[in-house]
Design an enzyme around this catalytic site. Structure first.
Site, PDB file in Angstrom:
ATOM      1  NE  ARG A  51      -1.819  -1.858   2.708  1.00 36.78           N
ATOM      2  CZ  ARG A  51      -2.048  -3.500   2.436  1.00 36.78           C
ATOM      3  NH1 ARG A  51      -3.011  -3.977   1.606  1.00 36.78           N
ATOM      4  NH2 ARG A  51      -1.047  -4.416   2.798  1.00 36.78           N
ATOM      5  CB  THR A  52       3.202   2.508   2.155  1.00 38.60           C
ATOM      6  OG1 THR A  52       2.839   2.125   3.373  1.00 38.60           O
ATOM      7  CG2 THR A  52       4.096   3.802   2.477  1.00 38.60           C
ATOM      8  CE  LYS A  80      26.128  -2.715  -8.346  1.00 37.85           C
ATOM      9  NZ  LYS A  80      26.180  -1.652  -9.446  1.00 37.85           N
ATOM     10  NE  ARG A 101       7.546   1.174   4.232  1.00 36.13           N
ATOM     11  CZ  ARG A 101       6.558   0.496   4.529  1.00 36.13           C
ATOM     12  NH1 ARG A 101       6.039  -0.749   4.471  1.00 36.13           N
ATOM     13  NH2 ARG A 101       5.044   1.167   4.881  1.00 36.13           N
ATOM     14  CG  HIS A 129       3.845   4.403   8.318  1.00 33.70           C
ATOM     15  ND1 HIS A 129       3.987   5.173   7.319  1.00 33.70           N
ATOM     16  CD2 HIS A 129       3.585   3.124   7.921  1.00 33.70           C
ATOM     17  CE1 HIS A 129       3.567   4.371   6.203  1.00 33.70           C
ATOM     18  NE2 HIS A 129       3.504   2.947   6.605  1.00 33.70           N
TER      19      HIS A 129
HETATM   20  C1  NCD Z   1       2.313  -0.872   7.876  1.00 32.49           C
HETATM   21  C2  NCD Z   1       3.878  -0.599   8.293  1.00 32.49           C
HETATM   22  O1  NCD Z   1       4.442  -0.793   7.334  1.00 32.49           O
HETATM   23  O2  NCD Z   1       4.122  -0.212   9.347  1.00 32.49           O
HETATM   24  N1  NCD Z   1       1.958  -1.249   6.933  1.00 32.49           N
HETATM   25  C3  NCD Z   1       1.457   0.100   6.107  1.00 32.49           C
HETATM   26  O3  NCD Z   1       2.378   0.892   5.648  1.00 32.49           O
HETATM   27  N2  NCD Z   1       0.124   0.006   5.728  1.00 32.49           N
HETATM   28  C4  NCD Z   1       1.680  -1.799   8.954  1.00 32.49           C
HETATM   29  C5  NCD Z   1       2.317  -3.146   9.091  1.00 32.49           C
HETATM   30  O4  NCD Z   1       3.231  -3.431   8.219  1.00 32.49           O
HETATM   31  O5  NCD Z   1       1.910  -4.057   9.857  1.00 32.49           O
END
Ligand code: NCD
Length: 306
Positions: A51-52, A80, A101, A129
């Site tokens: 999703r993100t 690398k 991320r 997040h």
């Molecule tokens: C979350 C995350 O990555 O922290 N997922 C997300 O981005 N919607 C929650 C999770 O991974 O449990």
């Protein structure tokens, strides 16, 4: 130039404006369809995501921009041995904005110090997040019509769950917020948030182990997955993973106007039979995530649409 590292990077007033913009985007998507023509978003994902990453990409595509990036450390020069600061210097030559991320807490912060484009923290280890929090705030505001005077139940892995950590930081700035922290003893909210945020600001909360004990009093139930990848050994994870399972029967204990949220992915913590309950809001939450990220991209790029 602005970055987004934490939900606190925006004041409450700025957040209101951002959520209003997201709502306008939802109502009039055509108005924004070319707002980012010619702009590029890079997604730098050193950790798995569905999703993100894709919602940032969908957001930029919906705005008329284009996208590039990598979806695992293995497929980038990180494999690398390249540093985050060298990578971001490079990406700054290609893109106008990026979302990162990383499994290490603070990596996006290092990136923004070496970047000449806005950096969005798309999740750093067990820390923060913020774009999920923006999504959650928009969802709560749309479902309940307000962001104050709410009792929020946070359930599951409160120790490692970065979505919970960010959401708490953001919500304590509104009045009349009360938390019920629902977790096994081993996955309690870390002291640095319980004491330094909740206790310090005198935010009312109680901690319970049984979900059944909390359900009747909640306006929102925010379920989370046990964060397998942050455990030091498999045995502990296996013991914890099915600690909570929200099912139809438990939903009978919840008020008619209590909504269930989840940042997703879900594993077993919400039984699929709950999906048809009108109070299940986790897929609506996914949709709001696109609108809010569109609003965020416009805000960080300082693009205004009349
Ligand atoms: C979350 C995350 O990555 O922290 N997922 C997300 O981005 N919607 C929650 C999770 O991974 O449990």
């Amino acid at each position: 130039m602005r970055h987004l590292m934490s939900p606190l990077d925006f004041s409450v007033e700025e957040l209101d404006t951002l959520l209003d913009l997201a709502q306008d985007i939802e109502a009039h998507p055509d108005k924004y369809a070319h707002a980012c023509d010619g702009k590029k978003l890079a997604t730098l994902f050193y950790e798995p995501s569905t999703r993100t990453r894709l919602s940032h990409e969908a957001a930029m595509l919906n705005l008329g921009g284009s996208i590039m990036g990598f979806s695992s450390a293995d497929s980038s020069s990180a494999a690398k041995g390249e540093s985050v600061s060298d990578t971001i210097r490079t990406i700054s030559c290609y893109a106008d904005i990026c979302a990162m991320r990383h499994p290490k807490e603070g990596a996006p912060m290092v990136a923004c110090q070496h970047s000449s484009i806005p950096v969005i923290n798309a999740g750093d280890g067990g820390h923060q997040h913020p774009t999920q929090t923006l999504t959650d705030l928009l969802t709560i505001r749309n479902l309940k019509g307000r962001l104050n005077n709410l009792t929020i139940g946070l359930c599951g892995d409160l120790k490692f769950g970065r979505t919970v950590h960010s959401l708490i930081h953001a919500l304590v700035r509104y009045t009349g917020i009360r938390f019920v922290l629902i977790s096994p003893e081993e996955l309690r909210l870390p002291d640095y948030i319980r004491q330094d945020v909740l206790d310090k600001q005198e935010i009312p909360y109680r901690e319970v182990v049984r979900l059944e004990d909390a359900l009747p009093e909640l306006d929102i139930l925010y379920m989370t997955r046990v964060q397998k990848e942050r455990f030091f050994n498999e045995e502990d994870y296996v013991r914890m993973k099915d600690f909570y399972i929200l099912d139809k029967k438990k939903m009978q204990l919840a008020p008619e106007d209590m909504y269930v949220m989840h940042p997703l992915p879900r594993v077993n913590e919400i039984s699929v039979e709950v999906d048809e309950d009108p109070r299940a809001a986790y897929f609506r939450q996914v949709q709001y995530g696109v609108y809010v990220r569109m609003a965020l991209i416009l805000t960080l790029l300082d693009i205004h649409v009349d």
